[in-house]
Design an enzyme around this catalytic site. Structure first.
Site, PDB file in Angstrom:
ATOM      1  N   GLY A   1     -35.261 -10.715 -45.558  1.00 11.86           N
ATOM      2  CA  GLY A   1     -36.251  -9.946 -45.348  1.00 11.86           C
ATOM      3  C   GLY A   1     -36.317  -8.741 -45.809  1.00 11.86           C
ATOM      4  O   GLY A   1     -35.133  -8.006 -45.299  1.00 11.86           O
TER       5      GLY A   1
ATOM      6  N   HIS B   1     -40.776   5.756 -62.646  1.00  7.62           N
ATOM      7  CA  HIS B   1     -41.666   6.878 -63.377  1.00  7.62           C
ATOM      8  C   HIS B   1     -40.554   8.152 -63.649  1.00  7.62           C
ATOM      9  O   HIS B   1     -39.471   8.095 -63.092  1.00  7.62           O
ATOM     10  CB  HIS B   1     -42.357   7.327 -62.271  1.00  7.62           C
ATOM     11  CG  HIS B   1     -43.370   6.642 -61.957  1.00  7.62           C
ATOM     12  ND1 HIS B   1     -44.623   6.341 -62.355  1.00  7.62           N
ATOM     13  CD2 HIS B   1     -43.560   5.924 -60.773  1.00  7.62           C
ATOM     14  CE1 HIS B   1     -45.432   5.709 -61.964  1.00  7.62           C
ATOM     15  NE2 HIS B   1     -44.614   5.091 -60.728  1.00  7.62           N
TER      16      HIS B   1
ATOM     17  N   ARG C   1     -24.000  -3.174 -50.877  1.00 11.57           N
ATOM     18  CA  ARG C   1     -22.542  -3.106 -51.234  1.00 11.57           C
ATOM     19  C   ARG C   1     -22.074  -4.453 -50.819  1.00 11.57           C
ATOM     20  O   ARG C   1     -22.446  -5.245 -49.738  1.00 11.57           O
ATOM     21  CB  ARG C   1     -21.891  -2.069 -50.419  1.00 11.57           C
ATOM     22  CG  ARG C   1     -22.367  -0.812 -50.808  1.00 11.57           C
ATOM     23  CD  ARG C   1     -21.161   0.414 -50.171  1.00 11.57           C
ATOM     24  NE  ARG C   1     -21.370   1.651 -50.377  1.00 11.57           N
ATOM     25  CZ  ARG C   1     -22.294   2.441 -50.138  1.00 11.57           C
ATOM     26  NH1 ARG C   1     -23.284   2.102 -49.042  1.00 11.57           N
ATOM     27  NH2 ARG C   1     -22.503   3.720 -50.627  1.00 11.57           N
TER      28      ARG C   1
ATOM     29  N   ASN D   1     -41.242 -16.494 -49.831  1.00 12.00           N
ATOM     30  CA  ASN D   1     -42.035 -16.334 -48.593  1.00 12.00           C
ATOM     31  C   ASN D   1     -43.414 -15.407 -48.598  1.00 12.00           C
ATOM     32  O   ASN D   1     -43.213 -14.557 -49.593  1.00 12.00           O
ATOM     33  CB  ASN D   1     -41.177 -16.154 -47.335  1.00 12.00           C
ATOM     34  CG  ASN D   1     -41.548 -16.905 -46.080  1.00 12.00           C
ATOM     35  OD1 ASN D   1     -42.909 -17.002 -45.819  1.00 12.00           O
ATOM     36  ND2 ASN D   1     -40.670 -17.421 -45.123  1.00 12.00           N
TER      37      ASN D   1
END
Length: 231
Positions: A162, A133, A200, A103
């Site tokens: 989402g 990094h 979890r 999406n």
């Protein structure tokens, strides 16, 4: 094609330098391809697939055009469906399986290999970060310092809700679901539901429910199709 030692290090997840002319050029190529994809507007399914293949560097030829637009769309029924806008770093380090749906507003930093298995679904605003990094700020050193990363693999039949974020080095097992807003920092076992920051396990994924049949959805779709073909 020969690969520089610096680029080879990046693909292996070792410390490398991202702001070399070679890698800047590869990201620029991808940025232009992504821009064409995101700004294509109302185009045919064939054109959308062609633009996507340009992003990921897929040189395989498209099938010959069919007689009608509907028949032509069927030729690409198994190709991944990616809603624009999408944001991708390199494209050539990204693989999507058959019948994947992504999406809108997905971000994929494919510093290292990123794979998304067949029939996997992404909700809006999913982010996959295969790059990272150094923690030492003196080594990190802004755009002048080195970077590193690790591969991300999302197996078949997964569903990411989402605003899910997946961090470097994660494998999400086949058939799993990741709840909306989750940050996935470690591997997810197959057929599990996870959520949270960090994500979890909540429970196992239900299987064999045949809900598409018992709910009446399949029968309704068949009736709609039958009605559509009546003179």
């Amino acid at each position: 094609m020969a690969v520089s030692e610096n680029k080879a290090r990046s693909l292996r997840g070792e410390i490398y330098y991202a702001f070399t002319p070679e890698l800047l050029g590869e990201r620029r190529r991808c940025a232009l391809a992504v821009s064409r994809y995101n700004n294509a507007g109302e185009v045919s399914r064939r054109k959308r697939v062609e633009l996507w293949r340009d992003i990921v560097g897929d040189k395989s030829p498209l099938p010959p055009a069919a007689t009608t637009e509907e028949e032509d769309e069927e030729l690409f029924a198994e190709d991944a469906w990616v809603e624009p806008p999408v944001h991708i770093d390199y494209g050539t380090n990204l693989e999507l399986g058959d019948n994947v749906f992504v999406n809108f507003n997905c971000t994929i930093l494919d510093t290292c290999k990123v794979t998304i298995g067949a029939r996997t679904l992404f909700a809006p605003n999913v982010s996959l970060y295969s790059g990272t990094h150094p923690l030492d700020p003196e080594v990190r050193n802004g755009t002048k310092g080195p970077e590193l990363g690790d591969e991300i693999h999302i197996e078949e039949d997964c569903w990411l809700g989402g605003n899910v974020t997946v961090l470097p080095g994660v494998r999400i097992g086949k058939g799993s679901t990741v709840g909306a807003g989750s940050v996935v920092t470690k591997d997810v076992a197959p057929y599990t539901v996870v959520a949270g920051n960090p994500a979890r396990k909540l429970r196992d994924v239900p299987r064999g429910t045949k809900a598409e049949e018992t709910s009446g959805a399949v029968a309704a779709l068949e009736r709609d199709r039958a009605a559509a073909v009546k003179p």
